[in-house]
Design an enzyme around this catalytic site. Structure first.
Site, PDB file in Angstrom:
ATOM      1  N   ILE A  13       0.853  -1.183   0.000  1.00 30.57           N
ATOM      2  CA  ILE A  13       0.000   0.000   0.000  1.00 30.57           C
ATOM      3  C   ILE A  13       0.894   1.240   0.000  1.00 30.57           C
ATOM      4  O   ILE A  13       2.120   1.146   0.066  1.00 30.57           O
ATOM      5  CB  ILE A  13      -0.947   0.038   1.223  1.00 30.57           C
ATOM      6  CG1 ILE A  13      -0.152   0.216   2.532  1.00 30.57           C
ATOM      7  CG2 ILE A  13      -1.820  -1.211   1.284  1.00 30.57           C
ATOM      8  CD1 ILE A  13      -1.018   0.543   3.740  1.00 30.57           C
ATOM      9  N   ALA A  51       1.761  10.496  -2.918  1.00 29.24           N
ATOM     10  CA  ALA A  51       1.760  11.563  -3.920  1.00 29.24           C
ATOM     11  C   ALA A  51       0.765  12.658  -3.536  1.00 29.24           C
ATOM     12  O   ALA A  51       1.070  13.855  -3.638  1.00 29.24           O
ATOM     13  CB  ALA A  51       1.412  10.988  -5.293  1.00 29.24           C
ATOM     14  N   HIS A  98       4.439   6.956 -11.167  1.00 29.18           N
ATOM     15  CA  HIS A  98       4.893   5.794 -11.929  1.00 29.18           C
ATOM     16  C   HIS A  98       5.711   6.207 -13.158  1.00 29.18           C
ATOM     17  O   HIS A  98       6.507   7.135 -13.119  1.00 29.18           O
ATOM     18  CB  HIS A  98       3.713   4.900 -12.330  1.00 29.18           C
ATOM     19  CG  HIS A  98       2.928   4.345 -11.181  1.00 29.18           C
ATOM     20  ND1 HIS A  98       3.507   4.035  -9.968  1.00 29.18           N
ATOM     21  CD2 HIS A  98       1.609   4.045 -11.059  1.00 29.18           C
ATOM     22  CE1 HIS A  98       2.573   3.559  -9.165  1.00 29.18           C
ATOM     23  NE2 HIS A  98       1.427   3.563  -9.797  1.00 29.18           N
TER      24      HIS A  98
END
Length: 278
Positions: free
Chosen positions: A55, A110, A153
């Site tokens: 997570i 983020a 990513h």
């Protein structure tokens, strides 16, 4: 059979390849669910979540009563933070005052970094913040549907293909602001399990991957969501590092700093920071 959930991203499949394929002596047989971190963040907060999960560090305040932090196998590092992007180049972040911004999750590192950065750099405040699947964010920014997007990513390596402009690398901002690495993804395990044993076989899987990188290539590319081998390799190089093998003191300090600041700003529920090390 032990149930585990992690993302199909190259760093996770690289880390867990050996354990999943029975190449680590002390690892249990694993039943894998491949799920992006925005899904596992919420799944972990429910009682029926699998025994072991990947997570976001940002989701820890919701789950630490049931799950323990495993100090390896995750993603934490330098130069690997999320990016804030716009269609047109802007002079500074204040141009986003009152504007609509898309984020890939509202329970992610983020997101916390973005909110902490915005509080510092955009004193007038943002407008609407919308949650959008991360693969849709750059096209939406390019079309002008939103003023800015927070991306994660492999978007670090591909955003210029969309003719987008970098407003801020939140990893660089965080490192300059704190001197600490960026806590991104973490492995957690149910509290009734032996965390030390889990950490040992995960560490062994990490070291096996580093020693035999060629063995995991086909597994990584099978789940790499149409990435090229070059982008997948860059992804692994960026997110699998010394902190993946062992968080260490710097790692724990970074986690405590991020979640402590977020808790102070009301971005996460209040919790006992000592649970991070228990």
């Amino acid at each position: 059979m032990t149930k585990i959930a992690f993302s199909p991203c190259p760093n996770d499949t690289f880390v867990f390849h050996a354990a999943v394929h029975g190449l680590i002596e002390d690892a249990p047989k694993l039943e894998v669910t491949y799920a992006d971190i925005d899904k596992t963040n919420y799944w972990a907060a429910k009682e029926e979540g699998p025994e072991i999960m990947k997570i976001s560090f940002a989701a820890l305040p919701w789950v630490l009563s049931n799950y323990q932090l495993i100090p390896c196998g995750g993603a934490l590092g330098r130069g690997c933070g999320p990016l804030v992007l716009t269609k047109n180049k802007i002079k500074d972040a204040t141009a986003l005052t009152g504007k609509k911004v898309a984020v890939p999750s509202d329970r992610s590192t983020a997101y916390l970094l973005f909110r902490l950065w915005a509080q510092q750099k955009i004193p007038g405040g943002l407008g609407e913040i919308v949650v959008m699947p991360f693969e849709e964010i750059m096209p939406a920014v390019q079309k002008g549907e939103i003023a800015a997007g927070l991306v994660i990513h492999e978007a670090r390596f591909t955003y210029e293909q969309y003719q987008l402009h970098l407003v801020s690398d939140l990893g660089s901002w965080w490192e300059e602001d704190t001197g600490l690495p960026i806590p991104l993804g973490v492995i957690i395990a149910k509290r009734e399990l032996d965390g030390d044993k889990i950490a040992k076989w995960i560490q062994d899987s990490v070291h096996f991957a580093w020693k035999h990188p060629e063995l995991s290539k086909s597994y990584i590319m099978e789940h790499a969501q149409e990435l090229s081998e070059e982008v997948a390799a860059s992804h692994i190089d960026l997110y699998v590092n010394q902190y993946t093998a062992d968080l260490g003191n710097d790692g724990f300090e970074a986690i405590e700093s991020l979640l402590g600041r977020a808790m102070k700003e009301g971005l996460v529920p209040d919790f006992d920071l000592k649970l991070l090390r228990k």
